[in-house]
Design an enzyme around this catalytic site. Structure first.
Site, short mmCIF file in Angstrom:
data_model
loop_
_atom_site.label_atom_id
_atom_site.label_comp_id
_atom_site.label_asym_id
_atom_site.label_seq_id
_atom_site.Cartn_x
_atom_site.Cartn_y
_atom_site.Cartn_z
N PHE A 188 7.46 -3.34 -2.42
CA PHE A 188 7.55 -4.70 -2.81
C PHE A 188 6.04 -5.21 -3.26
O PHE A 188 4.94 -4.65 -2.38
CB PHE A 188 8.10 -5.83 -1.84
CG PHE A 188 8.45 -6.95 -2.23
CD1 PHE A 188 9.43 -7.41 -3.06
CD2 PHE A 188 7.58 -7.92 -1.74
CE1 PHE A 188 9.61 -8.74 -3.30
CE2 PHE A 188 7.57 -9.28 -2.16
CZ PHE A 188 8.68 -9.73 -2.95
N SER A 241 3.72 -7.34 -2.38
CA SER A 241 2.97 -7.68 -1.31
C SER A 241 2.70 -6.85 -0.39
O SER A 241 1.95 -7.09 0.53
CB SER A 241 3.46 -9.03 -0.81
OG SER A 241 4.66 -9.08 -0.29
N LYS A 242 3.33 -5.68 -0.32
CA LYS A 242 3.09 -4.65 0.88
C LYS A 242 1.92 -3.94 0.58
O LYS A 242 1.20 -3.82 -0.36
CB LYS A 242 4.18 -3.65 0.70
CG LYS A 242 5.64 -4.29 0.75
CD LYS A 242 6.02 -4.84 2.05
CE LYS A 242 7.30 -5.39 1.99
NZ LYS A 242 7.77 -6.53 3.11
N PRO A 243 1.36 -3.16 1.72
CA PRO A 243 0.13 -2.48 1.51
C PRO A 243 -0.02 -1.54 0.39
O PRO A 243 -1.10 -1.39 -0.18
CB PRO A 243 0.04 -1.64 2.97
CG PRO A 243 0.70 -2.62 3.92
CD PRO A 243 1.89 -3.38 2.94
N LEU A 244 1.06 -0.82 -0.02
CA LEU A 244 1.25 -0.18 -1.16
C LEU A 244 2.25 -0.74 -1.77
O LEU A 244 3.62 -0.32 -1.57
CB LEU A 244 1.24 1.25 -0.85
CG LEU A 244 1.41 2.25 -1.98
CD1 LEU A 244 -0.08 2.09 -2.83
CD2 LEU A 244 1.51 3.63 -1.54
#
Length: 372
Positions: A183, A185-188
């Protein structure tokens, strides 16, 4: 101008040449489903985590669902998990006719309390599903030991913890399955939905690959029940582009998170701002930089007026949600309930500048003093 909560624009600006070229390559070859970038990304992610197998899928939710299906999860089976998480964690259990069994969290990390899991095991328990909340992995060795004693699978919900380390091992390579989300907004993250499943078990990997393409072992041969769970080639290309500086971003997240923690540690105790604890044997990639405050609504309002966005992850634990409370059966999980009343997330990105952090903390000090 308001500070961005998650700065995806700066990230794209830094990676624009590579991301644009990778997208154009997909547009040129036209293989939008299961194109060559899918396998390329799977190989790169497997190498990154150290896991033997990586299977990209349509979302983090789909990753959890497919992992349970690969385990031949049956209606009535139980999964022990945390109530302090996004609904997807429990959702996939219920979609397959299973029962989520909630145990409370550690008050200082907000992750599932591993010491409470064994008492919740019944003859119907099939798996344990810990969540790496906010970017810090749960006590996986303890959880795996409990699972081994009772013959259970462990599915790590690593939607927020991809890139984090636990005892020198990477999140997603710590148990039967590791499942993550891409998604945005996730770190990756990608630029839509996406996810991945990781496992070292050949049979589980094969089952997962078949399930994601409608249960096909080969074209039009449906050997098991499946879903349409593929990750688009374009999204894989985007993640490949972002992987080019992911090591740098993880290092930045660790440093920015540590600086936030140090700045907060210097604040007067009278403000009653509580930091999350990061255990000594692991790190945290801070998918959200989260702390706890009193008078949260007033603090958020003051911060908003100062141009500082905030978010709440999560305002109501699952055992108190209108749908999921039927599984909680009225149980009291005090640490989850208290966290839900007090947690608040501050702006966090790999590109967050020290001056921006300083502005956030100064605004937080002012907001908590006024709201006290």
């Amino acid at each position: 101008m308001s500070l961005p909560f998650i700065d995806l624009k700066s990230q794209y600006a830094a990676l624009k040449t590579s991301i644009d070229a990778r997208i154009q390559r997909v547009l040129d070859h036209g293989q939008y489903i299961m194109g060559p970038e899918v396998k390329e990304l799977e190989q790169a992610l497997a190498t990154y985590t150290g896991a033997k197998h990586c299977i990209t899928v349509a979302s983090g939710t789909e990753a959890l669902l497919i992992a349970l299906m690969a385990l031949d999860f049956k209606p009535g089976d139980e999964v022990i998990t945390t109530p302090f998480t996004f609904a997807a964690t429990a959702e996939v259990i219920v979609l397959l006719g299973g029962v989520p069994v909630f145990v409370d969290i550690e008050p200082d990390t907000c992750n599932i309390d591993a010491s409470l899991i064994e008492a919740a095991i019944t003859p119907r328990t099939r798996a344990i599903m810990p969540v790496g909340l906010y970017g810090q992995v749960a006590d996986m060795d303890e959880i795996n030991a409990v699972a081994a004693r009772h013959g259970l699978a462990v599915i790590e919900d690593a939607a927020q913890s991809f890139g984090a380390s636990y005892k020198s091992r990477k999140s997603c390579n710590l148990s039967t399955f590791g499942c993550t989300s891409f998604f945005p907004s996730k770190p990756l993250g990608c630029y839509g939905d996406g996810g991945a499943i990781f496992t070292n078990d050949d049979a589980m990997a094969q089952a997962s690959r078949e399930i994601r393409v409608h249960g096909q072992s080969q074209r039009y041969t449906h050997t098991r029940l499946g879903v349409g769970g593929r990750m688009d080639t374009l999204q894989c290309a985007i993640v490949l582009g972002k992987l080019e500086r992911f090591d740098w971003e993880v290092a930045q997240r660790l440093a920015i998170g540590e600086r936030y923690q140090q700045l907060l540690a210097e604040l007067p105790a009278s403000l009653n701002i509580q930091r999350l604890v990061v255990r000594d044997d692991r790190d945290c990639v801070w998918a959200q930089f989260t702390l706890s405050v009193d008078h949260r609504e007033q603090v958020q309002q003051r911060l908003q007026e100062a141009g500082i966005p905030t978010a709440i992850h999560y305002p109501k634990p699952l055992h108190q949600q209108p749908f999921y409370q039927r599984y909680g059966q009225g149980q009291s999980l005090p640490h989850s309930e208290r966290a839900a009343r007090r947690v608040m997330s501050l702006p966090m990105s790999a590109d967050l500048a020290p001056a921006q952090q300083d502005s956030v903390i100064q605004a937080l000090i002012a907001a908590t003093r006024v709201s006290a």
